[in-house]
Design an enzyme around this catalytic site. Structure first.
Site, PDB file in Angstrom:
ATOM      1  N   ASP A  86       0.815  -1.216   0.000  1.00 58.52           N
ATOM      2  CA  ASP A  86       0.000   0.000   0.000  1.00 58.52           C
ATOM      3  C   ASP A  86       0.843   1.259   0.000  1.00 58.52           C
ATOM      4  O   ASP A  86       2.025   1.252   0.361  1.00 58.52           O
ATOM      5  CB  ASP A  86      -0.949   0.014   1.194  1.00 58.52           C
ATOM      6  CG  ASP A  86      -0.231   0.103   2.535  1.00 58.52           C
ATOM      7  OD1 ASP A  86       0.769  -0.621   2.717  1.00 58.52           O
ATOM      8  OD2 ASP A  86      -0.674   0.890   3.400  1.00 58.52           O
ATOM      9  N   GLU A 180       0.049  -1.264   5.540  1.00 54.30           N
ATOM     10  CA  GLU A 180       1.062  -0.865   6.514  1.00 54.30           C
ATOM     11  C   GLU A 180       0.905   0.594   6.907  1.00 54.30           C
ATOM     12  O   GLU A 180       1.101   0.961   8.071  1.00 54.30           O
ATOM     13  CB  GLU A 180       2.464  -1.104   5.935  1.00 54.30           C
ATOM     14  CG  GLU A 180       3.606  -0.894   6.926  1.00 54.30           C
ATOM     15  CD  GLU A 180       4.116   0.541   7.006  1.00 54.30           C
ATOM     16  OE1 GLU A 180       4.887   0.855   7.930  1.00 54.30           O
ATOM     17  OE2 GLU A 180       3.734   1.351   6.129  1.00 54.30           O
ATOM     18  N   HIS A 385       5.691   9.836   0.783  1.00 58.40           N
ATOM     19  CA  HIS A 385       4.290  10.170   1.055  1.00 58.40           C
ATOM     20  C   HIS A 385       3.795  11.432   0.364  1.00 58.40           C
ATOM     21  O   HIS A 385       2.826  12.042   0.836  1.00 58.40           O
ATOM     22  CB  HIS A 385       4.020  10.299   2.561  1.00 58.40           C
ATOM     23  CG  HIS A 385       4.169   9.017   3.310  1.00 58.40           C
ATOM     24  ND1 HIS A 385       3.746   8.864   4.612  1.00 58.40           N
ATOM     25  CD2 HIS A 385       4.690   7.823   2.955  1.00 58.40           C
ATOM     26  CE1 HIS A 385       4.010   7.630   5.020  1.00 58.40           C
ATOM     27  NE2 HIS A 385       4.593   6.985   4.022  1.00 58.40           N
TER      28      HIS A 385
END
Length: 427
Positions: A86, A180, A385
């Site tokens: 993920d 995760e 991210h």
């Protein structure tokens, strides 16, 4: 000089980077939390089988599990590696990886019209990527480096070992897991999928040489405050304003133990959300610390504040606390071999270790608690991210080399004596 097939690394990374595998906290009761993770998990299972592993997809946990059988008769304990499928909560629709060959170390234009640039002035770590094949997004999505770079590093190592059967190794287990980023993947991992595995590594974030075997201890807390609503014209002696009680609670929290004033080995208490009205108020906060005594003291502080305010205001505060994960160091400090093995592999390859505290958590927190000590290595990327994520082919290649060396070193030390030196603290 490359260790493995750089073309394979580049193509495989780009292929998986394009897949939307974002996880969703609001869907945490669903395993995995997105259909994209199911698709990629099953695709990875097939690829593991094609490489030559026994592999299957665990429908209950969402993990793609692979097993490369040992090619020696030695009684060597199995070793494991984990990466997650993920990606974080940033736009993952229509990802368009951009390849920048022989990166010159200067500012990269991701979207000129929107003024989106990847600039070494803002991200000094880009200097380590000069001369390498740098992969970025187009500036409108994340890239998925965390942790598809780790996945590709593992696949590269496995392909290398199966193509070079003369390299001796013990049993190797692989876990490609979901969710995760929202803290559910490692929690759901079934240790029965890794029979006999003595130690493992996650491949989260960082450049070659990075190594983390200490993470936060973590707790979340929810405080609900009950008020009493009365018309303000008749409120004297009757109204209890929950918003005011909420502010009293917040004022009692330590002012300097917050993320914006914390670094290195410091812990903190972070108020994630605080909303109040006369009728009711709610506070959501998290507690983080590396030191177990300081961590439990922070937990106790929250309990004590709630108790004091209930005595002051008449049982209007309710508290729910949940331990999220525990510092992997709590276990690894007594099992130093898993750390020494990785450091010995770095030394063999001439890689200078960069020991750090991991100011967060990984799947390794949960897997360690299941009996498999699991510190974290690196994956060969940066700026995780968000729109500025990147990875380099050469650093993923270096990861594959490190994983191969760890496997070789584990067998060698099984034969010749293990490095059981006491674990050092590096902070």
């Amino acid at each position: 000089m490359s260790f493995y097939d750089l073309d394979f690394i580049e193509k495989t990374f780009i292929h998986y980077a394009k897949e939307n595998t974002r996880s969703y906290e609001e869907k945490h009761d669903q395993v995995p939390t997105s259909i994209g993770q199911v698709k990629m998990g099953k695709e990875l299972t097939k690829q593991l089988q094609e490489i030559g592993l026994d592999a299957y997809y665990n429908e209950k946990t969402g993990f793609a599990i692979g097993h490369l059988k040992k090619n020696v008769t030695d009684d060597v304990t199995p070793i494991g590696f984990f990466s997650h499928i993920d990606t974080a909560d940033f736009n993952a629709e229509n990802i368009r990886p951009q390849v920048h060959r022989n990166y010159d170390g200067k500012r990269l234009v991701l979207d000129e019209k929107e003024g989106i640039y990847l600039d070494p002035k803002d991200f000094p770590a880009l200097a380590s990527c000069k001369g390498e094949t740098l992969i970025t997004s187009d500036g409108h999505t994340l890239l998925g480096t965390d942790d598809k770079a780790g996945i590709v590093g593992i696949l590269s190592m496995l392909k290398y070992l199966t193509e070079h059967p003369d390299i001796e190794h013990g049993d190797i287990y692989i876990g490609f897991g979901p969710d995760e980023e929202i803290g559910y993947g490692g929690r759901r991992f079934d240790a029965k999928d890794f029979p006999g595995v003595e130690l493992a590594y996650t491949l989260e974030n960082g450049r070659p040489g990075d190594f983390e075997y200490e993470t936060f201890n973590a707790t979340e807390a929810q405080i609900h405050i009950r008020g009493t609503v009365v018309h303000p014209g008749e409120a004297y002696g009757l109204m209890v304003n929950a918003a005011s009680l909420m502010n009293d609670f917040l004022d009692r929290l330590p002012k300097d133990e917050v993320p914006e004033k914390s670094k290195g080995h410091d812990g903190f208490i972070l108020v994630l959300n605080a909303e109040g009205s006369v009728d009711h108020a709610d506070i959501s906060l998290i507690i983080r610390d590396f030191d177990w005594d300081k961590f439990t003291a922070k937990e106790q502080l929250i309990k004590d504040i709630v108790a004091e305010l209930n005595q002051k205001y008449g049982d209007r505060f309710s508290l729910k606390m949940r331990r999220q994960y525990e510092n992997i160091y709590n276990v690894i400090k007594d099992q130093p071999y898993v750390v020494n093995l990785a450091l010995d592999a770095y030394k063999k390859l001439g890689i200078k270790p960069n020991i750090q505290t991991f100011r967060g958590g990984t799947d390794g927190n949960f897997i360690t608690q299941k009996g498999i000590p699991t510190p974290n290595l690196f994956n060969g990327g940066g700026n995780y991210h968000g729109r500025y994520e990147y990875a380099t082919v050469e650093q993923i290649d270096k990861l594959a080399e490190v994983l191969t060396e760890i496997v070789k070193e584990h067998l060698s030390q099984t034969r010749n004596g293990r490095d059981e030196a006491p674990l050092k603290k590096y902070w």
